[in-house]
Every structure is written in C-alpha cells, then in structure tokens.
Motif scaffolding. Structure first.
Motif, PDB file in Angstrom:
ATOM      1  N   GLY A 115       5.080   9.585   7.211  1.00  0.00           N
ATOM      2  CA  GLY A 115       4.890   8.004   7.243  1.00  0.00           C
ATOM      3  C   GLY A 115       6.157   7.204   7.122  1.00  0.00           C
ATOM      4  O   GLY A 115       7.040   7.736   6.359  1.00  0.00           O
ATOM      5  N   ARG A 116       6.402   6.266   8.044  1.00  0.00           N
ATOM      6  CA  ARG A 116       7.601   5.557   8.204  1.00  0.00           C
ATOM      7  C   ARG A 116       7.988   4.720   6.912  1.00  0.00           C
ATOM      8  O   ARG A 116       9.035   4.335   6.562  1.00  0.00           O
ATOM      9  N   SER A 117       7.143   4.233   6.164  1.00  0.00           N
ATOM     10  CA  SER A 117       7.232   3.499   5.141  1.00  0.00           C
ATOM     11  C   SER A 117       7.771   4.474   3.994  1.00  0.00           C
ATOM     12  O   SER A 117       8.122   3.743   2.684  1.00  0.00           O
ATOM     13  N   ILE A 118       7.798   5.568   3.699  1.00  0.00           N
ATOM     14  CA  ILE A 118       8.135   6.495   2.673  1.00  0.00           C
ATOM     15  C   ILE A 118       9.250   7.160   3.217  1.00  0.00           C
ATOM     16  O   ILE A 118      10.278   7.276   2.681  1.00  0.00           O
ATOM     17  N   SER A 121      12.998   6.389   2.601  1.00  0.00           N
ATOM     18  CA  SER A 121      12.916   5.152   1.848  1.00  0.00           C
ATOM     19  C   SER A 121      12.760   5.501   0.566  1.00  0.00           C
ATOM     20  O   SER A 121      12.298   6.387  -0.086  1.00  0.00           O
ATOM     21  N   PHE A 123      10.771   4.465  -3.001  1.00  0.00           N
ATOM     22  CA  PHE A 123       9.447   4.307  -2.913  1.00  0.00           C
ATOM     23  C   PHE A 123       8.873   4.483  -4.584  1.00  0.00           C
ATOM     24  O   PHE A 123       9.435   5.606  -4.966  1.00  0.00           O
ATOM     25  N   GLU A 127       3.426   3.297  -4.718  1.00  0.00           N
ATOM     26  CA  GLU A 127       3.541   3.125  -3.236  1.00  0.00           C
ATOM     27  C   GLU A 127       2.911   4.287  -2.281  1.00  0.00           C
ATOM     28  O   GLU A 127       2.544   4.100  -1.365  1.00  0.00           O
ATOM     29  N   TYR A 128       3.389   5.475  -2.833  1.00  0.00           N
ATOM     30  CA  TYR A 128       3.373   6.665  -2.176  1.00  0.00           C
ATOM     31  C   TYR A 128       1.655   6.751  -2.093  1.00  0.00           C
ATOM     32  O   TYR A 128       1.047   7.415  -1.149  1.00  0.00           O
ATOM     33  N   ARG A 131      -0.451   4.636   0.459  1.00  0.00           N
ATOM     34  CA  ARG A 131      -0.223   4.775   1.848  1.00  0.00           C
ATOM     35  C   ARG A 131      -1.225   5.455   2.441  1.00  0.00           C
ATOM     36  O   ARG A 131      -2.297   6.018   2.088  1.00  0.00           O
TER      37      ARG A 131
END
Length: 131
Positions: A115-118, A121, A123, A127-128, A131
């Motif tokens: 996942g690009r959001s993690i 980044s 976090f 948040e993890y 997702r």
C-alpha cells in the motif's frame, strides 16, 4: 463485570505464570486452540467479518487485550532480550512471537507494504489497521 463468578481481570493474574508473562496479555492458549482446530482438517475456524483468518484474529485479540490491560513499556521489555552478536549487529529474542511481531510491524511494513499510503511513510498503528 464478572464471568461466572470470576472477576473479569482476574484471569490475567495467573499466579503459575512467571511475573514477566503476567503483565502482557497471553495469546499462547488461543494460538494452540486455533492450531488444533486447523490441524483436525475437518474443523472450520470461523472468524468475525473484517478479519482475514485465525492468525489475524490472534493479533486483533492481542491488541484489544493490551488496550484493556494497559501493559507498560517495562512489561514488554521484560519479555525481550537484545544481544550484540557482532559490532552493530543485534539479535532480538522475545518470549512471545506476538510481542516480537508487534515490535517489528512498523519496520517491516515501512519497507514491504504494497500500500502506497504505508510504504516509505510514517504511520500509526490505527492508520495501518484502517487501510
């Protein structure tokens, strides 16, 4: 709240366990029960919606019990041994596989999460999980 006459928090005070293991919620019995059910082959382990399987269920259970029991950093530190085996090379051992996995979740997911959001980044655990 009581559970058949046993105070809700009393089960965590298991006097037969070493003191270091009493402060952090134990998951070994849950892992053994789920493992025995899976080993039967014919037994199906059903888990709640939103949980991928029995292993993830153990992690959810551990996180919820930690929120409830509120173990301290020292409680976790008592379960971990760090040894420098070579200059700047460390061996980390833990009395609990779940504690060890929890310690390295952020490092592993920072480098390996698809996942690009993690990945790469900063976090939080919430948040993890979301997702």
């Amino acid at each position: 709240e009581d559970l058949q006459g046993v105070a809700f928090k009393a089960w965590l005070l298991a006097p037969w366990l070493p003191a270091a293991l009493r402060a952090v919620p134990p998951v070994a019995v849950l892992c053994q029960v789920l493992g025995a059910a899976e080993a039967q082959g014919s037994a199906q382990v059903a888990v709640m919606d939103g949980v991928a399987g029995p292993k993830e269920l153990v992690c959810h259970y551990f996180d919820m019990m930690c929120e409830w029991a509120n173990p301290t950093v020292d409680d976790f530190a008592a379960l971990v041994t760090v040894t420098e085996v070579l200059p700047q090379v460390f061996n980390v051992e833990a009395d609990s596989r779940v504690v060890l996995a929890s310690m390295f979740l952020r490092l592993q997911e920072y480098y390996e999460c698809p996942g690009r959001s993690i990945r790469h980044s900063c976090f939080t655990l919430d948040e993890y999980k979301s997702r």
